[in-house]
Design a protein around this motif. Structure first.
Motif, PDB file in Angstrom:
ATOM      1  N   ILE A 122       0.969  -1.412   0.059  1.00 55.55           N
ATOM      2  CA  ILE A 122       0.013  -0.156   0.134  1.00 55.55           C
ATOM      3  C   ILE A 122       0.675   1.278  -0.080  1.00 55.55           C
ATOM      4  CG2 ILE A 122      -1.630   1.326   1.323  1.00 55.55           C
ATOM      5  CD1 ILE A 122      -2.818  -1.360   2.410  1.00 55.55           C
ATOM      6  N   LYS A 123       1.891   1.295   0.854  1.00 52.51           N
ATOM      7  CA  LYS A 123       2.785   2.493   0.814  1.00 52.51           C
ATOM      8  C   LYS A 123       3.448   2.711  -0.543  1.00 52.51           C
ATOM      9  CE  LYS A 123       3.810   2.212   5.856  1.00 52.51           C
ATOM     10  NZ  LYS A 123       5.064   1.905   6.673  1.00 52.51           N
ATOM     11  N   LEU A 124       4.057   1.628  -1.220  1.00 49.06           N
ATOM     12  CA  LEU A 124       4.535   1.657  -2.480  1.00 49.06           C
ATOM     13  C   LEU A 124       3.508   2.086  -3.476  1.00 49.06           C
ATOM     14  CD1 LEU A 124       6.862  -1.591  -2.541  1.00 49.06           C
ATOM     15  CD2 LEU A 124       7.433   0.882  -2.093  1.00 49.06           C
ATOM     16  N   LYS A 125       2.546   1.815  -3.394  1.00 46.32           N
ATOM     17  CA  LYS A 125       1.223   2.339  -4.279  1.00 46.32           C
ATOM     18  C   LYS A 125       1.052   3.873  -4.179  1.00 46.32           C
ATOM     19  CE  LYS A 125      -3.538   1.557  -5.838  1.00 46.32           C
ATOM     20  NZ  LYS A 125      -3.975   2.914  -5.244  1.00 46.32           N
ATOM     21  N   ASN A 126       1.098   4.063  -2.902  1.00 45.22           N
ATOM     22  CA  ASN A 126       0.961   5.514  -2.496  1.00 45.22           C
ATOM     23  C   ASN A 126       2.176   6.396  -3.186  1.00 45.22           C
ATOM     24  OD1 ASN A 126      -1.663   4.967  -1.630  1.00 45.22           O
ATOM     25  ND2 ASN A 126      -0.959   4.793   0.464  1.00 45.22           N
ATOM     26  N   ALA A 127       3.182   5.904  -3.106  1.00 44.04           N
ATOM     27  CA  ALA A 127       4.506   6.545  -3.202  1.00 44.04           C
ATOM     28  C   ALA A 127       4.487   6.540  -4.918  1.00 44.04           C
ATOM     29  CB  ALA A 127       5.710   5.709  -2.886  1.00 44.04           C
ATOM     30  N   GLY A 128       3.930   5.838  -5.759  1.00 44.49           N
ATOM     31  CA  GLY A 128       3.569   6.265  -7.084  1.00 44.49           C
ATOM     32  C   GLY A 128       4.077   4.901  -7.813  1.00 44.49           C
ATOM     33  N   ILE A 129       4.102   3.703  -7.032  1.00 43.40           N
ATOM     34  CA  ILE A 129       4.634   2.588  -8.095  1.00 43.40           C
ATOM     35  C   ILE A 129       3.133   2.124  -8.459  1.00 43.40           C
ATOM     36  CG2 ILE A 129       5.359   0.006  -7.672  1.00 43.40           C
ATOM     37  CD1 ILE A 129       7.609   2.183  -7.361  1.00 43.40           C
ATOM     38  N   ASN A 130       3.314   1.879 -10.094  1.00 44.84           N
ATOM     39  CA  ASN A 130       2.021   1.397 -10.626  1.00 44.84           C
ATOM     40  C   ASN A 130       2.131   0.089 -11.669  1.00 44.84           C
ATOM     41  OD1 ASN A 130       3.361   2.627 -12.809  1.00 44.84           O
ATOM     42  ND2 ASN A 130       2.149   4.447 -12.866  1.00 44.84           N
TER      43      ASN A 130
END
Length: 542
Positions: A107-115
């Motif tokens: 979730i943190k990585l998704k929020n950081a921008g990893i798509n």
């Protein structure tokens, strides 16, 4: 992750910022969109970046994308301060190994921008994963994909890596592997990368299977496979990706029954490559590069589904069509492509100049600090010269240029293909660059545009004639095809994007100068399979 390494990474991004200011026409302390570098993708790879703290990934992306004076700009992004706008326009990929992350971190990585996620599956068989020295098992793969689906929901976009040619892999197991990844993963992967195991000197497998390195039969027509290098990117295009899985293998040899770890034969590897190409095509994947497959349509329904459904059994296009190709990987195969790189051992390629960073932590941090010091000292000297402030070009000529940029004072826009072609053709390395173009383009579905070569090199007609001589056997054997447009001169100059009718022509007339030579393309799968031999034959004529 060592804080010193994180700081060095962020400092290297700052160095890229300084270099864009220096090359531009603005004040030395001001950045504008005119100087910023157009950005298409970001890729976290090498080692296992999913082990890095999420806040480190966040800090890196913030420095690249949303820092006030950052070096990059995202084209077509109307709101540069919006993380959502950036994510919509950019492909931001992270390599992740199953078992190295949990849902909160995802979730943190998704929020950081990893798509986009590249998942190192390698195999669906636990015994083969053990043979490779991998710590995860197939149930970890299923759990990882389940978490990815829960976090990204309908926006899920993930790729998997599989390795053929590994010890203990039979043809039956390979067929089963492909069946599993296309039918049992939910949802199925948007992208699949298939690599043949590279057995190299200095590795554990290199010691065990020395004959696979030293005793390759030069007369064997399967030399591309016999060298254990099918499907891998070569030279600067390897990025050490598949090699790292082997060089870091430290499992005790005594606990493995070497007698059961038989490497597949070259003929078996050839079968695995051909079968994968045909099977994945039937499952709705496009084989767009020697080792890469992108999902372009949903799988055809099963016989039971067809019997209970009144809808057409034809495969359905995915909403993104060819958008599931890896944007980042395609950069390596494009003509005139440039990419920046940061971190241990990372190699950048800017306007034809490749530059590798140190591979050891101590050396890398020293290199970053030394480069920062050089920049600071030279910039201070520049700013002290008030007369120079009115002439930004003086800075470009007399002060600091980073080591990853070409030294030539090229004032043209470096991001336009035409100018990069001009830059390359005016150097002593233009012939080497042509070899590089041939090597990369003949490993892609779109192939090598011969007319483009004519337009770029001063002796382009002669170059193309020699290329066609070298390609003649491949054409005769059906490994290559020459695509020519029915209306000469109607090409739009883009690989595979012309709307004109195209016909296949394997005949070559070398005594005349046609107004259009066409596009030389590998025929799937054998054109890819024997690409090393094809390219070598062409090189011998140049």
């Amino acid at each position: 992750m060592d804080k010193r390494y994180r700081d060095a990474l962020l400092s290297e991004i700052d160095l890229i910022t300084y270099s864009t200011i220096i090359q531009g026409t603005d004040d030395a302390h001001q950045q504008s969109n005119n100087n910023r570098i157009p950005l298409r993708s970001i890729y976290f790879g090498g080692g296992t970046p999913s082990l890095a703290p999420a806040d480190t990934i966040q800090a890196i992306l913030d420095r690249i994308l949303t820092h006030k004076n950052g070096p990059f700009i995202v084209p077509n992004n109307n709101n540069p301060n919006s993380r959502r706008g950036i994510q919509d326009e950019l492909e931001i990929t992270m390599e992740m190994d199953p078992g190295t992350f949990d849902k909160p971190k995802l979730i943190k990585l998704k929020n950081a921008g990893i798509n986009r996620i590249s998942l190192g599956v390698q195999s669906t068989h636990n015994d083969l994963l053990e043979n490779l020295g991998r710590t995860h098992r197939f149930q970890d793969v299923l759990k990882s994909i389940e978490m990815i689906h829960e976090v990204y929901k309908e926006n899920i976009n993930y790729s998997i890596d599989l390795i053929s040619g590994i010890p203990g892999l039979s043809m039956a197991k390979w067929i089963e592997t492909l069946h599993i990844v296309t039918t049992q993963l939910n949802p199925p992967p948007d992208h699949i990368s298939l690599y043949d195991l590279q057995v190299e000197k200095g590795t554990v497998f290199g010691q065990w299977y020395e004959d696979s390195i030293l005793n390759v039969d030069d007369d064997n027509d399967l030399d591309d496979i016999g060298n254990r290098n099918v499907g891998g990117k070569h030279d600067k295009y390897t990025n050490g990706k598949k090699q790292s899985h082997i060089t870091t293998f430290n499992q005790n040899e005594s606990i493995i029954n070497r007698s059961r770890l038989q490497l597949p034969s070259p003929e078996e590897c050839a079968f695995m490559y051909r079968y994968a190409s045909g099977y994945l095509k039937a499952k709705g994947y496009e084989h767009y590069e020697v080792s890469s497959y992108a999902r372009i349509m949903d799988s055809p329904p099963s016989s039971s589904e067809r019997s209970t459904s009144s809808s057409s059994s034809a495969p359905k296009k995915t909403r993104n069509g060819k958008g599931r190709r890896s944007r980042h990987n395609q950069i390596y195969w494009e003509i005139c492509s440039s990419w920046y790189a940061i971190g241990l051992g990372a190699t950048s390629s800017i306007r034809g100049k490749q530059y590798a960073r140190p591979r050891e932590m101590h050396d890398y941090i020293q290199w970053v600090n030394r480069t920062l010091t050089t920049y600071t000292e030279n910039t201070t000297q520049y700013i002290s010269k008030e007369s120079d402030m009115s002439s930004p070009s003086t800075l470009q000529n007399e002060v600091w240029l980073p080591p990853w940029l070409p030294e030539e004072n090229d004032k043209s826009d470096p991001w336009l293909e035409s100018n990069i072609f001009k830059y390359k053709s005016e150097t002593d390395e233009s012939d080497d660059y042509l070899l590089d173009v041939i090597m990369t383009r003949l490993r892609t579905k779109e192939g090598l545009d011969l007319d483009r070569i004519v337009n770029v090199w001063s002796n382009g007609h002669e170059k193309v004639k020699n290329i066609l001589r070298g390609a003649q056997l491949g054409l005769d054997l059906g490994l290559l095809e020459l695509l020519r447009e029915t209306e000469l001169g109607s090409s739009n100059g883009r690989y595979g994007e012309s709307n004109d009718e195209i016909v296949v022509d394997s005949t070559i007339e070398l005594s005349s100068l046609p107004s259009s030579y066409g596009i030389l393309c590998p025929v799937d799968p054998d054109g890819f399979l024997f690409s090393n031999s094809i390219i070598s034959a062409i090189f011998s004529e140049l």
